[in-house]
Write a protein that holds these residues in place. Structure first.
Motif: not given
Length: 670
Positions: A17-41
């Motif tokens: 996401l960072a490589r393809t979007n110069p405006n992308f900023t990593p967010r702790v909460g977004q990562m936390q949610m994405a990890q939880a969704v991945a585990k659920s899947l």
């Protein structure tokens, strides 16, 4: 887990996401949610995620879904959000992640051009005006070029266009397989495309409507879908119960009579005296509408026993018996004649369905559902379950034969509750066993926003309350040059405040006042955004209902949100009363356990319109002194984001003055 690792890599500072979007900023909460969704899947089951404004929840569930390679059904609140997901968000992520998936948007039949009805639309009386004829001409030109027939492509088609019902089909007037345009039918094409897609995007209305009538394709998609995501899940229960119940209106009887008269010649061949039966139907319909008129427009009438509250049993039974008898006779005639006419065969289906609906309502009420009537020009009869829990549980349980043990169900929204367990949301959706995650907003509310609750203000029940709200809004908007959204809890307050503001600014030009209903929501929000430029008049918007949520105006175009009073649910509404009674029957306090949590949730949603980005600054004003005077005020205030508290008018004026200073967001738009 492999999927979790892939998701973490995608969201990493040097990830896809960072490589393809110069405006992308990593967010702790977004990562936390994405990890939880991945585990659920990976494990299956149910996950409920409340992700505060600014977390980036859409990407947080879309990235795991795309990387999983599993077949998914995504349901969101509106058709506009469907298009945003399918036409913007998913394509961007596919490119960034290097993932290919077949995407399909599936909407209800009223969203698509009906080629068969388009052919006769010009002859319909409703299209007689010159403006309607010009609109039809535009639709005809577009219809020859469109690939999918989705009317949303026509940006110049007004909301609630009078010709739209003439060129779209309904469940009642669709000719089905007997239609001469069944081959190129856009509805059929959309369903076929959805059946072959990897990711299908629907809306909540369609999801629940189809579970009820099973005609749009969603029910057929579910068995072979491995992931189901409900975005904007806070709307699920209110939308779902509308479609899981039943309703019928005398308007349908009028439309039935109109279409029967259109086929008078064919029907006369079946029975010479059929017009007398039609007269009986019209008289029975008129009798029901007379009941409705006596109650008044918008009045709800409870119907717990054999007859509605306040109705004379004998008169009510006579009216309804006459209606069912007339429908039965005309149904038999239409069935006989329909053997030689596809259109009348379809009419027979409508008459039979209408007869079944009225017979259903006239029988004793169904346990677990409530039944009521609404008065007005037409009588509307409704019944509904209290919540969607049992229905969703039936589809989520492996034993139902619909879901598999590995299916994942994800429910997410920025606002799902005010407690750590999200208990009310989980209970209404039957998610008592679901995993729960709450991710806080990344916004610095203490720095970016302040809350003001005026202490010297009329009670909400006072006749001058709305006028005082308008007075406060006018003074503040004059300082800010507009940039103000006033949210009301009733249409009456909205009109009163809107009219007072118009009068005020009619003698103090430079600020436009827009009231919900004056134009489409899309047009009003576009005008709000246009006011960012310094050479445009300022804007004040006064709105109720839908503007409490789904309004995203980042930057300085919106700096002040005023809420007229605590959004308690109307206590006399049939659904509200039935749900409160259920709480009481369980031995609990209805105000504390039902009314207060719902008011807190509504207040939280309204407040969420203010801060939409890390650069936003603004003020929230709640014009309800009960937040100071009542013991429950502290609980309601605790549900709001952690904004700075302003104690008096002087502090409020000082904050307003600070907001008038040119900010970086202003400079970006000049």
């Amino acid at each position: 887990m492999q999927l979790v690792a892939a998701v973490e890599e995608a969201f990493a500072p040097a990830g896809a996401l960072a490589r393809t979007n110069p405006n992308f900023t990593p967010r702790v909460g977004q990562m936390q949610m994405a990890q939880a969704v991945a585990k659920s899947l990976g494990a299956g089951g149910q996950l409920v995620v409340e992700a505060g404004t600014g977390v980036g929840k859409t990407y947080a569930y879309l990235v795991p879904v795309l990387l999983s390679g599993q077949r998914a059904l995504i349901s969101t609140a509106t058709k506009a959000l469907q298009d945003q997901l399918a036409l913007r968000d998913i394509p961007r992520l596919q490119e960034a992640l290097g993932v290919h998936a077949r995407i399909s948007v599936l909407k209800g039949r009223s969203s698509y051009l009906c080629l068969n009805r388009l052919e006769s639309a010009r002859q319909h009386p409703a299209s007689a005006s010159q403006s309607s004829q010009l609109e039809l001409a535009r639709i005809e030109r577009w219809g020859m070029a469109t690939q999918n027939g989705d009317l949303a492509e026509m940006l110049d088609l007004p909301d609630l266009s009078p010709v739209e019902p003439l060129v779209t089909s309904t469940r009642d007037n669709c000719l089905g397989s007997s239609c001469p345009q069944a081959g190129p039918c856009f509805v059929n094409r959309a369903r076929a495309t959805a059946m072959a897609a990897d990711i299908v995007v629907v809306n909540h209305h369609l999801f629940f409507a189809d579970l009820n009538v099973r005609e749009s394709g969603v029910a057929e998609l579910l068995p072979n879908t491995e992931i189901v995501v409900f975005d904007e899940a806070h709307q699920l229960n209110d939308i779902g119960v509308q479609f899981l119940g039943r309703q019928i209106s005398t308007r349908q009887l009028d439309e039935l009579v109109r279409d029967l008269l259109k086929n008078a010649t064919a029907l006369s061949l079946g029975a010479v005296g059929w017009r007398e039966w039609l007269d009986d139907l019209m008289q029975a319909s008129s009798a029901l509408k007379a009941w409705s008129a006596s109650w008044g427009n918008g009045t709800t009438v409870a119907w717990d026993g054999l007859t509605p509250a306040g109705c004379n049993d004998k008169d009510w039974v006579a009216s309804t018996d006459a209606l069912l008898s007339a429908l039965k006779r005309i149904s038999a005639l239409a069935k006989q004649v329909g053997e030689s006419s596809p259109e009348i065969a379809r009419l027979h289906t409508r008459i039979h369905r209408c007869s079944e609906d009225y017979a259903f309502f006239l029988a004793p009420s169904v346990p677990g559902q409530i039944r009521w009537l609404e008065g007005g020009v037409h009588l509307k009869v409704l019944c509904s379950p209290l919540d969607i829990g049992p229905t969703l549980q039936g589809h989520m349980a492996p034993a139902s034969g619909i879901a598999s043990p590995g299916k994942s169900w994800i429910f997410t929204s920025a606002t799902l509750g005010t407690d750590a367990d999200l208990a009310i949301f989980r209970a209404t959706c039957g998610l008592q066993q679901a995993e729960v995650l709450q991710v806080e907003s990344p916004f610095d509310y203490t720095r970016q926003a302040a809350l003001y609750v005026p202490e010297s203000f009329p009670l909400p029940s006072d006749a001058i309350h709305s006028i005082e709200v308008a007075h406060l809004a006018a003074n503040a908007a004059r300082v800010l040059g507009g940039r103000t959204l006033v949210l009301t809890t009733s249409l009456r307050a909205m009109q009163t405040i809107g009219e007072a503001l118009r009068m005020h600014f009619s003698v103090a030009p430079g600020i436009e006042v827009w009231v919900q209903g004056q134009a489409s929501k899309r047009e009003i929000l576009a005008r709000f955004n246009a006011a960012r430029t310094l050479d445009q008049p300022g804007v004040v918007v006064v709105a109720a209902a839908s503007f409490w949520e789904g309004v995203d105006i980042p930057g300085d175009a919106l700096q002040l949100v005023i809420i007229d009073k605590i959004p308690f649910l109307p206590p006399d509404g049939p659904m509200t009363k039935a749900r409160a009674d259920k709480v009481v029957a369980a031995g609990k306090n209805a105000f504390r356990e039902f009314h207060l949590p719902h008011a807190a949730l509504g207040l939280k949603q309204g407040a969420g319109r203010l801060i939409r980005s890390e650069q936003d600054r603004g003020l929230l004003v709640v014009c309800d002194v009960r937040l100071h005077q009542k013991s429950y005020g502290k609980k309601l205030l605790a549900a709001l984001p952690p904004m700075r508290r302003l104690d008096n008018q002087t502090q409020f004026n000082a904050e307003l003055a600070q907001l008038t200073k040119l900010s970086t967001m202003d400079l970006c738009w000049t």
